[in-house]
Design a protein around this motif. Structure first.
Motif, mmCIF file in Angstrom:
data_model
loop_
_atom_site.group_PDB
_atom_site.id
_atom_site.type_symbol
_atom_site.label_atom_id
_atom_site.label_comp_id
_atom_site.label_asym_id
_atom_site.label_seq_id
_atom_site.Cartn_x
_atom_site.Cartn_y
_atom_site.Cartn_z
ATOM 1 N N PHE A 346 0.835 -1.213 0.000
ATOM 2 C CA PHE A 346 0.000 0.000 0.000
ATOM 3 C C PHE A 346 0.868 1.262 0.000
ATOM 4 C CE2 PHE A 346 -3.592 -2.651 1.880
ATOM 5 C CZ PHE A 346 -4.342 -2.612 0.711
ATOM 6 N N ALA A 347 2.014 1.205 0.688
ATOM 7 C CA ALA A 347 2.926 2.355 0.693
ATOM 8 C C ALA A 347 3.524 2.577 -0.696
ATOM 9 C CB ALA A 347 4.034 2.137 1.716
ATOM 10 N N ILE A 348 3.943 1.495 -1.361
ATOM 11 C CA ILE A 348 4.491 1.612 -2.714
ATOM 12 C C ILE A 348 3.418 2.137 -3.668
ATOM 13 C CG2 ILE A 348 5.465 0.324 -4.658
ATOM 14 C CD1 ILE A 348 6.621 -1.632 -2.536
ATOM 15 N N SER A 349 2.180 1.665 -3.482
ATOM 16 C CA SER A 349 1.063 2.142 -4.309
ATOM 17 C C SER A 349 0.862 3.648 -4.142
ATOM 18 C CB SER A 349 -0.221 1.401 -3.930
ATOM 19 O OG SER A 349 -1.340 1.940 -4.600
ATOM 20 N N THR A 361 11.000 4.045 -1.729
ATOM 21 C CA THR A 361 10.476 2.914 -2.512
ATOM 22 C C THR A 361 11.241 1.644 -2.179
ATOM 23 O OG1 THR A 361 9.957 4.439 -4.311
ATOM 24 C CG2 THR A 361 9.956 2.092 -4.829
ATOM 25 N N LEU A 362 12.567 1.736 -2.151
ATOM 26 C CA LEU A 362 13.399 0.587 -1.810
ATOM 27 C C LEU A 362 13.091 0.087 -0.405
ATOM 28 C CD1 LEU A 362 15.727 -1.384 -2.338
ATOM 29 C CD2 LEU A 362 17.309 0.400 -1.564
ATOM 30 N N VAL A 363 12.912 1.022 0.538
ATOM 31 C CA VAL A 363 12.622 0.643 1.926
ATOM 32 C C VAL A 363 11.343 -0.175 2.017
ATOM 33 C CG1 VAL A 363 11.946 1.531 4.198
ATOM 34 C CG2 VAL A 363 13.873 2.559 2.978
ATOM 35 N N PHE A 364 10.301 0.273 1.328
ATOM 36 C CA PHE A 364 9.017 -0.438 1.422
ATOM 37 C C PHE A 364 9.025 -1.757 0.646
ATOM 38 C CE2 PHE A 364 7.348 3.789 2.707
ATOM 39 C CZ PHE A 364 6.822 3.393 3.923
ATOM 40 N N ILE A 365 9.816 -1.846 -0.433
ATOM 41 C CA ILE A 365 9.944 -3.129 -1.121
ATOM 42 C C ILE A 365 10.679 -4.126 -0.226
ATOM 43 C CG2 ILE A 365 11.141 -4.311 -3.023
ATOM 44 C CD1 ILE A 365 10.271 -2.162 -4.881
ATOM 45 N N ILE A 366 11.676 -3.635 0.517
ATOM 46 C CA ILE A 366 12.392 -4.498 1.457
ATOM 47 C C ILE A 366 11.463 -4.953 2.578
ATOM 48 C CG2 ILE A 366 14.185 -4.507 3.243
ATOM 49 C CD1 ILE A 366 15.933 -2.894 1.315
ATOM 50 N N TYR A 368 8.282 -5.328 2.342
ATOM 51 C CA TYR A 368 7.385 -6.304 1.714
ATOM 52 C C TYR A 368 8.062 -7.672 1.565
ATOM 53 C CZ TYR A 368 5.121 -8.834 -2.082
ATOM 54 O OH TYR A 368 4.553 -9.812 -2.833
ATOM 55 N N THR A 369 9.255 -7.695 0.951
ATOM 56 C CA THR A 369 9.913 -8.973 0.702
ATOM 57 C C THR A 369 10.347 -9.652 1.999
ATOM 58 O OG1 THR A 369 12.011 -7.819 0.301
ATOM 59 C CG2 THR A 369 10.695 -8.386 -1.622
ATOM 60 N N ALA A 370 10.808 -8.855 2.980
ATOM 61 C CA ALA A 370 11.193 -9.424 4.279
ATOM 62 C C ALA A 370 9.991 -10.074 4.948
ATOM 63 C CB ALA A 370 11.787 -8.342 5.178
ATOM 64 N N SER A 371 8.844 -9.407 4.866
ATOM 65 C CA SER A 371 7.620 -9.950 5.468
ATOM 66 C C SER A 371 7.227 -11.257 4.806
ATOM 67 C CB SER A 371 6.473 -8.932 5.342
ATOM 68 O OG SER A 371 6.778 -7.736 6.028
ATOM 69 N N PHE A 372 7.369 -11.333 3.487
ATOM 70 C CA PHE A 372 7.044 -12.567 2.772
ATOM 71 C C PHE A 372 8.007 -13.685 3.153
ATOM 72 C CE2 PHE A 372 7.554 -15.568 -0.693
ATOM 73 C CZ PHE A 372 6.251 -15.886 -1.017
#
Length: 467
Positions: A346-349, A361-366, A368-372
């Motif tokens: 949602f943050a990236i969106s 953007t990089l922070v929120f992708i990290i 996301y991927t860390a959570s997955f």
């Protein structure tokens, strides 16, 4: 206090089985270093379209779907161990055949449609190996593991997948390092594919020294062999006999072995676990990471560096899952991961809707991927390998894994069109899927921490009676 199981023996068996996961990651990622060379060597000289190139790059995925569908048949007919041996053989044949597809039928150095088709056939064979290994490796580990450490051991398979991807990235880089584009397009790509023959051979050889799972042996009424394996695992023949009796009760009871013997709910849960693991968008983040960062304003070199950072995050947080899955439980990790993924997407969106590009953007992708990687990455495989009763496990896992590969294809193939329509909408969609995945786990998925596979079966028997 002395452990009630033989940790070193179980770890050794698990290590061999996780080579199936490593080859899963290796085979699916090897194409990343070779796809441009394939285009230059096989597609462009024949005047074929970008669509043909895309189909060639993704041809292994067709095999993955086939392998997932067939995994239940082979794991029930041949056994878990022999199915993994079959997968290792397919990996080996595919590695050499993809690297040197003209060996049997075509003159070397003469691209043709027939040669392209032959290459794709070899890649599909490798994909079938991936589909088999993706279903049977976690199933094998689950069926030989004591309940207390089963989640941790099955999670090692996800670590092996990620590690296999990292290994092949470095192998591809080492093969191409210092070489001309002409050499890579003529020879380098062949060595990239052929390199998989080394871990495939190791996998096949080591499988000759591990046992069949006691659950499968009991299912085949080979009780003495099952008892022998259980005794080695549990250090005690008395404990082994008790566990074997529990297994035999689930094997010999009167419920028929149709895949719906325990009701439709358990099959639906398995399918939804698989579908949500893909619909939250993780393979988009993995497959298209450099393109995502480039589309958000990063230079090409910077985007590749950010992809490496993501790879490091993947490994670290998969280890977090391994260390916590048997302490915290499956449901808390899945729900926490879903919330983290939703926050990230949602943050990236929001950033995409507002055309904001930067380190955020990089922070929120990290995030996301860390959570997955600490949740849905490994824990989905843990649950799929352990929630199904002994008598239907092979069939049910095959259905779940086939749906997973279908969902993978659907999400990966629709991503470019969705991004063209609206990047903000695309990431918001994955955020919504993350929220729905949390609600699904909360309402439908049972906790399996500390329960034996036979105790899980009793849960579904009671649930069916209530229905």
């Amino acid at each position: 206090m002395t452990k009630q199981y033989n940790a070193s023996y179980i770890f050794a068996i698990t290590l061999v089985a996780t080579l199936g996961g490593l080859l899963f990651g290796y085979d699916t990622a090897v194409i990343s270093g070779a796809e441009k060379s394939l285009q230059a060597y096989l597609v462009e000289p024949l005047g074929l379209s970008a669509l043909v190139h895309g189909a060639t790059v993704s041809s292994a995925l067709i095999g993955c779907i086939i392998g997932g569908i067939l995994s239940g048949f082979f794991s029930n007919r041949l056994g878990r161990r022999k199915t993994l041996l079959l997968a290792s053989a397919l990996f080996f044949i595919s590695a050499l055949g993809s690297g040197y597809p003209e060996t049997l039928f075509f003159p070397k150095g003469e691209p043709s449609v027939g040669l392209l088709i032959t290459f794709n056939i070899y890649r599909i064979l490798g994909g079938i190996g991936v589909g088999l290994a993706s279903a049977v490796s976690p199933m094998y580990i689950s069926e030989i593991s004591p309940a207390a450490i089963r989640g941790r051991l099955v999670s090692f398979n996800q670590f092996a997948i990620i590690f296999g991807m990292l290994v092949v990235y470095f192998v591809n880089w080492e093969i191409a390092r210092g070489q001309s584009i002409e050499w890579i397009n003529a020879i380098g790509w062949r060595r990239m594919f052929a390199s998989e023959a080394i871990p495939a051979s190791l996998f096949g050889i080591l499988l000759l020294f591990v046992p069949e799972t006691p659950r499968y042996l009991a299912l085949m009424h080979q009780d003495e062999k099952a008892l022998s394996v259980l005794t080695k695992i549990n250090r005690s023949e008395e404990t082994a006999r008790r566990i074997l009796n529990e297994i035999k009760q689930t094997v010999d009871h009167s419920i028929k072995s149709s895949v719906f013997s325990y009701g439709k709910k358990i099959i639906i849960i398995g399918i939804l676990l698989s579908v949500f693991q893909q619909f939250v968008g993780i393979n988009v983040a993995l497959y298209y990471a450099p393109r995502i960062f480039e589309s958000m304003g990063a230079a090409k070199d910077a985007s590749m560096l950010q992809t490496v950072i993501m790879g490091f995050v993947n490994v670290v947080f998969t280890v977090v899952a391994i260390l916590t899955v048997d302490k915290w439980g499956r449901k808390p990790l899945l729900i926490t991961g879903s919330i983290g993924m939703a926050v990230g997407m949602f943050a990236i969106s929001a950033l995409a809707f507002n055309n904001i590009i930067g380190i955020s953007t990089l922070v929120f992708i990290i995030i996301y991927t860390a959570s997955f990687m600490m949740s849905w990455g490994p824990i989905c495989w843990v649950l799929i390998s352990e929630i199904f009763p002994n008598k239907i496990r092979g069939q049910a896992v095959a259905i779940a894994v086939a749906f997973q590969w279908f969902a993978n294809y659907l999400i990966s193939s629709t991503y470019p069109a969705m991004m063209e329509f609206s990047p903000g909408f695309t990431y918001a969609f994955y955020g919504v899927m993350s929220v729905l995945s949390a609600l699904f786990v909360w309402k439908m998925v049972p906790e399996t921490k500390g329960k034996s596979l036979e105790e899980m079966e009793l849960l579904w028997v009671k649930d069916k009676k209530v229905q």
